[in-house]
Design a protein around this motif. Structure first.
Motif, mmCIF file in Angstrom:
data_model
loop_
_atom_site.group_PDB
_atom_site.id
_atom_site.type_symbol
_atom_site.label_atom_id
_atom_site.label_comp_id
_atom_site.label_asym_id
_atom_site.label_seq_id
_atom_site.Cartn_x
_atom_site.Cartn_y
_atom_site.Cartn_z
ATOM 1 N N LYS A 148 0.826 -1.207 0.000
ATOM 2 C CA LYS A 148 0.000 0.000 0.000
ATOM 3 C C LYS A 148 0.863 1.261 0.000
ATOM 4 O O LYS A 148 0.435 2.308 -0.468
ATOM 5 N N GLU A 167 0.448 4.619 -2.499
ATOM 6 C CA GLU A 167 0.416 6.020 -2.099
ATOM 7 C C GLU A 167 1.550 6.809 -2.737
ATOM 8 O O GLU A 167 1.388 7.992 -3.060
ATOM 9 N N ALA A 214 3.422 -2.329 -6.933
ATOM 10 C CA ALA A 214 2.260 -2.732 -6.139
ATOM 11 C C ALA A 214 1.522 -3.881 -6.823
ATOM 12 O O ALA A 214 1.095 -4.843 -6.171
ATOM 13 N N SER A 268 -1.331 -6.469 -5.756
ATOM 14 C CA SER A 268 -2.369 -5.466 -5.551
ATOM 15 C C SER A 268 -3.217 -5.301 -6.806
ATOM 16 O O SER A 268 -2.733 -4.828 -7.842
#
Length: 261
Positions: A152, A156, A181, A186
């Motif tokens: 995560k 960001e 990611a 993800s």
């Protein structure tokens, strides 16, 4: 002195005494009201209007989040992170934020697995405040979170690079972190990666060919995530089959994925 004058003096004395007694009574009554909260309605802050003391308190809170990227030398364990998360989920006062901040700082100094998550939460706290300095500190904590293996954090960082949050806009860096990611599993990272490549941003134009190749690369992972209950992934796959711009148009397959969403 005549009798008339004496009577007038006595009368004036009585009047003066009465006035003095009245003033004393008013003072006593006012003090009692203040002590009992009887005047609270008259001095209570107006709802929706930021009072001077509230503004000062808010500014003091923001100032407490000045850049302090050096990790404090504090002994900690995973309990600090857990306590901080509880506070952040049940914020009632600014002091809760400050307390959570301190607990998270302690958690980042532990050798446990929670330090990456703690760094991420610190980033989200700083991101709450719109000042440039706070955005820069948020970026630093997200970068530490990513360096410590929290995917995560990469999401960001990608968002920060494409929006210029605490760092200069950098399309390639945003692409790189979305890809990392995605490679870490993800689905959100993969979807944002494909979308950013396809549409481009700012002066960077989109590239449909590369976006198609990237989507094909991560489609098995996206389908697996959608099958496991990721509604956003299922909805996006369905729309891609429906639109037919990055995937071959297939209304039946589109309907299947959209129904799952």
């Amino acid at each position: 002195m005549t009798l008339k004058m004496r009577i007038e003096l006595i009368f004036l004395g009585i009047v003066a005494t009465a006035v003095l007694v009245a003033i004393i009574s008013i003072l006593i009554a006012t003090k009692g009201l203040l002590n009992d909260g009887g005047l609270a309605e008259d001095v209570r802050p107006i709802p929706g209007i930021e009072q001077p003391q509230e503004k000062a308190s808010r500014l003091q809170t923001i100032r407490s989040f000045e850049p302090k990227v050096q990790l404090a030398n504090v002994n900690s364990n995973i309990l600090e992170y857990d306590k901080a998360r509880i506070l952040l989920k049940n914020l009632n006062t600014e002091q809760d934020i400050l307390h959570a901040h301190d607990l998270l700082i302690a958690a980042t100094n532990s050798a446990g697995s929670s330090r990456a998550e703690a760094a991420f939460e610190l980033g989200t706290i700083y991101r709450m405040f719109p000042t440039e300095e706070c955005q820069k500190v948020a970026f630093v904590w997200f970068r530490k979170s990513a360096e410590w293996g929290f995917r995560k954090g990469h999401l960001e960082l990608a968002k920060a690079y494409i929006r210029g949050l605490g760092v200069d806009v950098d399309f390639d860096s945003s692409i790189r972190h979305y890809r990392i990611a995605a490679e870490l599993g993800s689905a959100a990272g993969a979807l944002e990666l494909v979308n950013l490549i396809h549409k481009g941003s700012g002066e960077q134009s989109g590239d449909t060919k590369v976006a198609k190749a990237t989507l094909v690369e991560f489609l098995p992972m996206l389908e697996s995530s959608a099958s496991a209950g990721n509604a956003r992934a299922a909805r996006t796959i369905g729309r891609l089959y429906l639109a037919g711009n990055l995937l071959k148009k297939d209304l039946n397959t589109a309907d299947e994925w959209l129904s799952r969403a």
